[in-house]
Motif scaffolding. Structure first.
Motif, PDB file in Angstrom:
ATOM      1  N   ARG A   1       0.791  -1.226   0.000  1.00 48.13           N
ATOM      2  CA  ARG A   1       0.000   0.000   0.000  1.00 48.13           C
ATOM      3  C   ARG A   1       0.817   1.266   0.000  1.00 48.13           C
ATOM      4  N   VAL A   2       0.192   2.145  -0.028  1.00 49.96           N
ATOM      5  CA  VAL A   2       0.973   3.363  -0.241  1.00 49.96           C
ATOM      6  C   VAL A   2       2.152   3.461   0.721  1.00 49.96           C
ATOM      7  N   SER A   3       2.053   2.916   1.945  1.00 48.10           N
ATOM      8  CA  SER A   3       3.052   3.140   2.987  1.00 48.10           C
ATOM      9  C   SER A   3       4.466   2.885   2.509  1.00 48.10           C
ATOM     10  N   HIS A   4       4.760   1.680   1.958  1.00 48.80           N
ATOM     11  CA  HIS A   4       6.134   1.415   1.562  1.00 48.80           C
ATOM     12  C   HIS A   4       6.474   2.046   0.227  1.00 48.80           C
ATOM     13  N   ALA A   5       5.465   2.509  -0.533  1.00 50.30           N
ATOM     14  CA  ALA A   5       5.737   3.180  -1.796  1.00 50.30           C
ATOM     15  C   ALA A   5       6.492   4.489  -1.571  1.00 50.30           C
ATOM     16  N   TRP A   6       6.282   5.119  -0.401  1.00 58.70           N
ATOM     17  CA  TRP A   6       6.964   6.376  -0.118  1.00 58.70           C
ATOM     18  C   TRP A   6       8.471   6.226  -0.088  1.00 58.70           C
ATOM     19  N   TYR A   7       8.955   5.020   0.181  1.00 57.34           N
ATOM     20  CA  TYR A   7      10.385   4.810   0.345  1.00 57.34           C
ATOM     21  C   TYR A   7      11.055   4.323  -0.932  1.00 57.34           C
ATOM     22  N   MET A   8      10.345   4.299  -2.028  1.00 64.77           N
ATOM     23  CA  MET A   8      10.907   3.874  -3.297  1.00 64.77           C
ATOM     24  C   MET A   8      11.690   5.022  -3.948  1.00 64.77           C
ATOM     25  N   PRO A   9      12.719   4.692  -4.752  1.00 66.08           N
ATOM     26  CA  PRO A   9      13.465   5.740  -5.468  1.00 66.08           C
ATOM     27  C   PRO A   9      12.549   6.580  -6.350  1.00 66.08           C
ATOM     28  N   GLN A  10      12.978   7.797  -6.637  1.00 62.53           N
ATOM     29  CA  GLN A  10      12.139   8.797  -7.278  1.00 62.53           C
ATOM     30  C   GLN A  10      11.605   8.358  -8.641  1.00 62.53           C
ATOM     31  N   ASN A  11      12.362   7.562  -9.367  1.00 62.61           N
ATOM     32  CA  ASN A  11      11.970   7.212 -10.735  1.00 62.61           C
ATOM     33  C   ASN A  11      11.018   6.018 -10.800  1.00 62.61           C
ATOM     34  N   THR A  12      10.664   5.452  -9.656  1.00 65.29           N
ATOM     35  CA  THR A  12       9.902   4.203  -9.650  1.00 65.29           C
ATOM     36  C   THR A  12       8.398   4.435  -9.731  1.00 65.29           C
ATOM     37  N   PHE A  13       7.705   3.369 -10.100  1.00 67.21           N
ATOM     38  CA  PHE A  13       6.243   3.379 -10.130  1.00 67.21           C
ATOM     39  C   PHE A  13       5.685   3.662  -8.739  1.00 67.21           C
ATOM     40  N   GLY A  14       6.278   3.042  -7.710  1.00 62.92           N
ATOM     41  CA  GLY A  14       5.805   3.232  -6.346  1.00 62.92           C
ATOM     42  C   GLY A  14       5.914   4.672  -5.890  1.00 62.92           C
ATOM     43  N   ALA A  15       7.031   5.323  -6.219  1.00 61.76           N
ATOM     44  CA  ALA A  15       7.212   6.716  -5.828  1.00 61.76           C
ATOM     45  C   ALA A  15       6.211   7.622  -6.540  1.00 61.76           C
ATOM     46  N   ALA A  16       5.965   7.345  -7.809  1.00 65.28           N
ATOM     47  CA  ALA A  16       5.002   8.138  -8.568  1.00 65.28           C
ATOM     48  C   ALA A  16       3.598   7.973  -7.990  1.00 65.28           C
ATOM     49  N   TYR A  17       3.271   6.743  -7.593  1.00 70.48           N
ATOM     50  CA  TYR A  17       1.954   6.478  -7.000  1.00 70.48           C
ATOM     51  C   TYR A  17       1.823   7.180  -5.647  1.00 70.48           C
ATOM     52  N   ALA A  18       2.857   7.087  -4.820  1.00 71.24           N
ATOM     53  CA  ALA A  18       2.821   7.731  -3.507  1.00 71.24           C
ATOM     54  C   ALA A  18       2.687   9.243  -3.644  1.00 71.24           C
ATOM     55  N   GLN A  19       3.409   9.824  -4.593  1.00 66.55           N
ATOM     56  CA  GLN A  19       3.325  11.268  -4.814  1.00 66.55           C
ATOM     57  C   GLN A  19       1.921  11.659  -5.298  1.00 66.55           C
ATOM     58  N   PHE A  20       1.360  10.849  -6.201  1.00 66.34           N
ATOM     59  CA  PHE A  20       0.013  11.113  -6.707  1.00 66.34           C
ATOM     60  C   PHE A  20      -0.999  11.105  -5.564  1.00 66.34           C
TER      61      PHE A  20
ATOM     62  N   LEU B   1       9.260   3.541 -13.575  1.00 66.71           N
ATOM     63  CA  LEU B   1       7.925   3.828 -14.088  1.00 66.71           C
ATOM     64  C   LEU B   1       7.843   3.656 -15.601  1.00 66.71           C
ATOM     65  N   GLU B   2       8.828   4.168 -16.319  1.00 65.82           N
ATOM     66  CA  GLU B   2       8.791   4.063 -17.778  1.00 65.82           C
ATOM     67  C   GLU B   2       8.939   2.621 -18.242  1.00 65.82           C
ATOM     68  N   GLU B   3       9.723   1.835 -17.514  1.00 64.50           N
ATOM     69  CA  GLU B   3       9.858   0.419 -17.849  1.00 64.50           C
ATOM     70  C   GLU B   3       8.539  -0.327 -17.609  1.00 64.50           C
ATOM     71  N   VAL B   4       7.869  -0.006 -16.517  1.00 69.27           N
ATOM     72  CA  VAL B   4       6.561  -0.600 -16.229  1.00 69.27           C
ATOM     73  C   VAL B   4       5.585  -0.279 -17.356  1.00 69.27           C
ATOM     74  N   ARG B   5       5.573   0.964 -17.773  1.00 65.06           N
ATOM     75  CA  ARG B   5       4.681   1.359 -18.870  1.00 65.06           C
ATOM     76  C   ARG B   5       4.981   0.575 -20.141  1.00 65.06           C
ATOM     77  N   ARG B   6       6.252   0.432 -20.469  1.00 70.33           N
ATOM     78  CA  ARG B   6       6.612  -0.325 -21.679  1.00 70.33           C
ATOM     79  C   ARG B   6       6.187  -1.783 -21.561  1.00 70.33           C
ATOM     80  N   ASN B   7       6.436  -2.387 -20.407  1.00 70.05           N
ATOM     81  CA  ASN B   7       6.119  -3.804 -20.228  1.00 70.05           C
ATOM     82  C   ASN B   7       4.624  -4.083 -20.335  1.00 70.05           C
ATOM     83  N   TRP B   8       3.804  -3.130 -19.932  1.00 67.51           N
ATOM     84  CA  TRP B   8       2.350  -3.344 -19.929  1.00 67.51           C
ATOM     85  C   TRP B   8       1.656  -2.692 -21.123  1.00 67.51           C
TER      86      TRP B   8
END
Length: 214
Positions: free
Chosen positions: A60-79, A194-201
Motif C-alpha cells: 500500500r501506499v506506505s512502503h511506496a513512499w520509500y521507493m526511489p524517485q523514478n519508480t512506479f511506487g514513488a510516482a503512486y505515492a506522490q500522486f 515507471l517508464e519500464e513498467v509502462r513499456r512492459n504493460w
C-alpha cells in the motif's frame, strides 16, 4: 472495503440502478452513487474479470513512499499524497452476490488510482472521463460508459472540443493497446522504473494536448 452485503430483489435493484444513475449524472463527484451503479449493472462484467484474474499468473501506499524517485511506487505515492487520497477512502462494496465478485469490484476501485499514474491523467473532470473510456475497454462495465456520457454532458464548449479531439481518440487507442490491467499485481512492481513498467504493460501515456496532434 467489503461492506455489509445487501441482497436486492429485482425491483429493488432496478430502483438502485435508476436512482444512482440519475444522481451520478447530476453530480459525477458522488463516488457512492457511481459505486452503486457499477455494482448493480456490472455483475456480468465482473464475472468475466474474475475469470481473467484467476487465469493470470499474478492474479500500500506506505512502503511506496520509500521507493526511489523514478519508480512506479514513488510516482503512486506522490500522486496519492499530493491529493490527500487514501486507498481506503473509496465506498465499500455492498451489492455483489459473492465474496469473489465483491473482491473484483473492490479491486477495480483500488486500481483506478494506479491507472491515473500509469496513463498520466489528472483528476479533473476531463481526466476522470478519459479514464472511464479506458476502464470500459478493460472491463466493459456499463457504468463506465454512462460516466463518459454524463461527464461529457457537463463539459463547456471548449472542454468538449478538447475531449473529443484529443482525449477520447487517445483513450480509445490506449485502452485497447495495453495488457489486461485487472490481472496485474501492482504492488509487486512498486520498485520498478515507471517508464519500464509502462513499456512492459503496453501503456500509452496521455500526450500533452498542447504538443500533440492525435
Amino acid at each position: 472495503m467489503l461492506g455489509a452485503r445487501v441482497h436486492l430483489k429485482g425491483w429493488q435493484q432496478a430502483a438502485v440502478v435508476f436512482g444512482s444513475a440519475f444522481g451520478a449524472l447530476l453530480d459525477p463527484r458522488r463516488a457512492d452513487l457511481i459505486a452503486a451503479l457499477g455494482e448493480t449493472t456490472g455483475k456480468p462484467a465482473f464475472e468475466r474479470v474474475l475469470q481473467r484474474m484467476k487465469n493470470s499468473a499474478e492474479g500500500r501506499v506506505s512502503h511506496a513512499w520509500y521507493m526511489p524517485q523514478n519508480t512506479f511506487g514513488a510516482a503512486y505515492a506522490q500522486f496519492m499524497g499530493s491529493r490527500n487520497f487514501s486507498p481506503d477512502d473509496r465506498p465499500p462494496v455492498r451489492f455483489m452476490d459473492t465474496d469473489e465478485l465483491a473482491y473484483v469490484a473492490t479491486r477495480a476501485r483500488e486500481v483506478h488510482d494506479f491507472w491515473h499514474v500509469l496513463f498520466g491523467l489528472p483528476t479533473n473532470l476531463i481526466g476522470e472521463t478519459a479514464l472511464k473510456v479506458i476502464e470500459f475497454e478493460q472491463m466493459f462495465l456499463p457504468m463506465c460508459m454512462l460516466s463518459v456520457v454524463g461527464g461529457s454532458a457537463r463539459f463547456n464548449e471548449k472542454q468538449r472540443a478538447l475531449f473529443f479531439q484529443h482525449y477520447f481518440p487517445w483513450a480509445t487507442k490506449a485502452g485497447l493497446r495495453c495488457t489486461d490491467l485487472m490481472s496485474v499485481y501492482y504492488e509487486k512492481h512498486f520498485h520498478e522504473d515507471l517508464e519500464e513498467v509502462r513499456r512492459n504493460w503496453g501503456i500509452l501515456p496521455c500526450p500533452d494536448p498542447k504538443k500533440s496532434n492525435i
